[in-house]
Design an enzyme around this catalytic site. Structure first.
Site, PDB file in Angstrom:
ATOM      1  N   HIS A  48       2.744  -6.897   2.042  1.00  9.57           N
ATOM      2  CA  HIS A  48       1.889  -7.900   2.677  1.00  9.57           C
ATOM      3  C   HIS A  48       1.964  -9.172   1.832  1.00  9.57           C
ATOM      4  O   HIS A  48       1.732  -9.129   0.616  1.00  9.57           O
ATOM      5  CB  HIS A  48       0.435  -7.436   2.695  1.00  9.57           C
ATOM      6  CG  HIS A  48       0.192  -6.187   3.487  1.00  9.57           C
ATOM      7  ND1 HIS A  48      -0.343  -6.205   4.757  1.00  9.57           N
ATOM      8  CD2 HIS A  48       0.387  -4.882   3.188  1.00  9.57           C
ATOM      9  CE1 HIS A  48      -0.470  -4.963   5.201  1.00  9.57           C
ATOM     10  NE2 HIS A  48      -0.028  -4.128   4.265  1.00  9.57           N
ATOM     11  N   ASN A  95       0.870  -1.172   0.000  1.00  6.59           N
ATOM     12  CA  ASN A  95       0.000   0.000   0.000  1.00  6.59           C
ATOM     13  C   ASN A  95       0.905   1.219   0.000  1.00  6.59           C
ATOM     14  O   ASN A  95       1.697   1.414   0.934  1.00  6.59           O
ATOM     15  CB  ASN A  95      -0.904  -0.016   1.239  1.00  6.59           C
ATOM     16  CG  ASN A  95      -1.867  -1.193   1.217  1.00  6.59           C
ATOM     17  OD1 ASN A  95      -2.326  -1.608   0.161  1.00  6.59           O
ATOM     18  ND2 ASN A  95      -2.167  -1.741   2.379  1.00  6.59           N
ATOM     19  N   SER A 114      -0.669   2.675   6.441  1.00  7.65           N
ATOM     20  CA  SER A 114      -0.779   3.261   7.782  1.00  7.65           C
ATOM     21  C   SER A 114       0.576   3.330   8.489  1.00  7.65           C
ATOM     22  O   SER A 114       0.722   4.081   9.453  1.00  7.65           O
ATOM     23  CB  SER A 114      -1.765   2.462   8.636  1.00  7.65           C
ATOM     24  OG  SER A 114      -1.329   1.122   8.786  1.00  7.65           O
ATOM     25  N   HIS A 116       6.547  -1.744   3.206  1.00  5.84           N
ATOM     26  CA  HIS A 116       6.306  -3.143   3.584  1.00  5.84           C
ATOM     27  C   HIS A 116       5.418  -3.785   2.540  1.00  5.84           C
ATOM     28  O   HIS A 116       4.555  -3.138   1.941  1.00  5.84           O
ATOM     29  CB  HIS A 116       5.657  -3.250   4.971  1.00  5.84           C
ATOM     30  CG  HIS A 116       4.445  -2.391   5.157  1.00  5.84           C
ATOM     31  ND1 HIS A 116       4.532  -1.041   5.417  1.00  5.84           N
ATOM     32  CD2 HIS A 116       3.121  -2.687   5.107  1.00  5.84           C
ATOM     33  CE1 HIS A 116       3.318  -0.537   5.525  1.00  5.84           C
ATOM     34  NE2 HIS A 116       2.437  -1.504   5.331  1.00  5.84           N
TER      35      HIS A 116
END
Ligand code: DGP
Length: 114
Positions: free
Chosen positions: A102, A87, A95, A100
């Site tokens: 996922h 994201n 957030s 990162h």
């Protein structure tokens, strides 16, 4: 490293997490709030805010993340269907401001994502 970056603290061991794999460049650990039977986060130890902040210098690191995802998917028996997603920015749902990826698997995924 920003002093309050939670993922830098996980990478350094200052904050504990359930680590699945670690090497000189990356850490792979279980997400605190899993959205699938397997939900891991793959991060570089180097602090980079998000994919938009990467440069040519990060090509090797980004490749390593993808290959780590492949190897861990095989290790955890989710090779028949897994998703690797980052994201990038608030509108995409980011957030934590440390890049990162996922790695999700172990259930049927929907497309398009929400
Ligand atoms: P994103 O919304 O793409 O920025 O994903 C951040 C993910 O990080 C979210 O799924 C929850 C996870 N997370 C946040 N803080 C921690 C933590 O301290 N430990 C672990 N294991 N995961 C965390």
């Amino acid at each position: 490293m920003p002093p309050d970056c939670i993922f830098c603290k996980i990478a350094s061991g200052e904050v504990k997490s359930r680590i699945e794999h670690e090497d000189d460049d990356i850490v792979v650990f279980h997400d605190l709030n899993p959205h699938a039977p397997v939900h891991l986060l793959i991060i570089p130890k180097k602090h980079i805010g998000r994919l938009s902040e990467c440069s040519e210098d990060d090509v090797h690191l980004l490749g390593k993340i993808q290959l780590a995802a492949k190897k861990i998917a095989a290790k955890l028996n989710i090779e028949n269907g897994f998703r690797l997603v980052t994201n990038n920015g608030r509108n995409a749902g980011q957030s934590v401001d440390h890049i990162h990826y996922h790695l999700l698997g172990g259930r049927r995924m929907n497309w398009p994502p929400g």
